[in-house]
Design a protein around this motif. Structure first.
Motif, PDB file in Angstrom:
ATOM      1  N   LYS A  95     -20.096 -10.656  64.459  1.00 25.98           N
ATOM      2  CA  LYS A  95     -21.193 -10.206  65.249  1.00 25.98           C
ATOM      3  C   LYS A  95     -22.353 -11.032  65.329  1.00 25.98           C
TER       4      LYS A  95
ATOM      5  N   GLN B  32     -27.859 -10.789  52.417  1.00 25.10           N
ATOM      6  CA  GLN B  32     -27.587  -9.297  52.656  1.00 25.10           C
ATOM      7  C   GLN B  32     -27.956  -8.439  51.778  1.00 25.10           C
TER       8      GLN B  32
ATOM      9  N   ALA C 271     -16.198   1.050  59.078  1.00 16.89           N
ATOM     10  CA  ALA C 271     -16.166  -0.304  58.529  1.00 16.89           C
ATOM     11  C   ALA C 271     -15.718  -0.837  57.062  1.00 16.89           C
TER      12      ALA C 271
ATOM     13  N   GLU D 299     -30.678  -3.043  55.749  1.00 15.27           N
ATOM     14  CA  GLU D 299     -29.296  -2.877  56.289  1.00 15.27           C
ATOM     15  C   GLU D 299     -29.004  -2.607  57.542  1.00 15.27           C
ATOM     16  N   GLU D 300     -30.233  -2.088  58.232  1.00 15.31           N
ATOM     17  CA  GLU D 300     -29.958  -2.070  59.690  1.00 15.31           C
ATOM     18  C   GLU D 300     -30.185  -3.423  60.406  1.00 15.31           C
TER      19      GLU D 300
ATOM     20  N   GLY E 203     -26.722  -4.978  60.304  1.00 10.81           N
ATOM     21  CA  GLY E 203     -25.774  -4.707  61.138  1.00 10.81           C
ATOM     22  C   GLY E 203     -25.999  -4.933  62.699  1.00 10.81           C
ATOM     23  N   ASP E 204     -27.340  -5.525  62.777  1.00  9.52           N
ATOM     24  CA  ASP E 204     -27.619  -5.537  64.290  1.00  9.52           C
ATOM     25  C   ASP E 204     -28.079  -7.102  64.412  1.00  9.52           C
TER      26      ASP E 204
ATOM     27  N   HIS F 235     -16.177  -5.423  65.539  1.00  9.93           N
ATOM     28  CA  HIS F 235     -16.671  -6.516  65.804  1.00  9.93           C
ATOM     29  C   HIS F 235     -17.104  -6.918  67.369  1.00  9.93           C
TER      30      HIS F 235
END
Length: 321
Positions: free
Chosen positions: A303, A124, A241, A148-149, A152-153, A216
């Motif tokens: 996720k 991460q 978050a 980072e993106e 989160g996706d 989530h």
């Protein structure tokens, strides 16, 4: 006469020798040429941007470590060399595929990482949670730090992992198949649930956590499947978050949802607390016996493609009769 016999034997021997030489030469012509150098595999290496700038990674890695993001690896048909854990706690919803895979502690102790002898490490972007630095892990094996993106996706994760592992087609198919599943489920929900609302509550011990609209897998419920939000969820807005505070049973009395998906491990104290609470029993969902208990919260609190698929299955089972 004897001279003729000797000549014939000599002639036969010479002919057979020539045939052997010709066959051997033909065999050598058909054989695949040897690689010119050991560096021939370098063409499969992958260079791409990362959270640590541009990096070049081996395209033939087999022992891959991507702690907490095993969902994306499995979606591409790749079993990691080790799986994320906090003590004995793992991502339960992945255990059907990872039950025989050894665990590695969440903060990635360097000795543990080294013991698994990875060919590739995927981390991460928040390196502060790890015991070692980027350089420490990169010395063990080529290391990719997600942006980072990407963290989160999960769709970007699968696309990125697909690029790294040479599985771009598998990544496209996995996402395409998921979109088809969403479209089919959304149609079933529209027909079976209509405008009825639903909320998700997670009982941990004797505490209750209400999922905001994008917390989530609630994002799957509301954004992808189109389930209507009750007023209280709308008022909560988007999730923070960095913080998630429990909600009191008294506050839950304001929950005007037609349905509640209650996430709780079997025997969790919170189940009994709600059953005995007159405040809870007065809510619309409880009155209509529309509280749907799910004993495995793990896919709901994550996720990922597989997490989302299992969430869809849970929703259909609970809300569509």
């Amino acid at each position: 006469m004897k001279k003729n016999m000797k000549f014939r034997r000599l002639f036969f021997t010479i002919v057979m020798s020539l045939l052997v030489l010709i066959i051997s030469a033909c065999g050598n012509d058909d054989a695949s040429p040897e690689p010119e150098s050991e560096g021939g595999t370098e063409s499969s290496d992958v260079t791409l941007d990362s959270g640590m700038g541009e990096v070049t990674l081996p395209g033939n890695a087999e022992k891959i470590m991507a702690p907490f993001h095993e969902d994306a690896l499995l979606a591409l048909g790749v079993t990691p060399v080790a799986k994320w854990a906090i003590g004995q706690s793992v991502q339960d919803y992945l255990e059907k595929d990872l039950k025989d895979v050894p665990s590695i502690e969440w903060n990635l102790p360097l000795e543990q990482v080294l013991s698994h002898e990875p060919d590739l490490i995927i981390l991460q972007n928040n390196m502060d949670s790890y015991e070692g630095s980027f350089d420490d892990y990169n010395k063990i094996a080529p290391t990719y730090v997600m942006k980072e993106e990407t963290v989160g996706d999960w769709r970007k994760q699968i696309e990125t992992f697909g690029t790294i592992l040479g599985k771009e087609d598998a990544a496209k198919k996995a996402i395409s198949d998921y979109e088809e599943k969403v479209a089919d489920a959304k149609e079933q929900i529209a027909e079976g649930l209509g405008d009825e609302t639903a909320a998700v509550i997670w009982a941990v011990g004797n505490q209750f956590f209400l999922f905001e609209q994008n917390r989530h897998s609630a994002e799957v419920l509301y954004s992808e499947l189109g389930v209507k939000q009750p007023k209280l969820i709308e008022e909560l807005g988007e999730a923070d978050a960095a913080a998630w505070n429990p909600i009191s049973v008294e506050k839950l009395s304001e929950l005007d949802a037609d349905h509640v998906i209650l996430l709780a491990l079997e025997g969790e104290q919170g189940i009994e607390t709600l059953e005995k609470s007159s405040v809870w029993q007065s809510t619309p969902a409880a009155k209509k016996a529309n509280v749907h208990l799910i004993n495995d919260p793990s896919n709901w609190t994550n996720k990922g493609l597989i997490a989302s698929q299992e969430t869809i299955d849970d929703v259909l089972s609970a809300l569509v009769k």
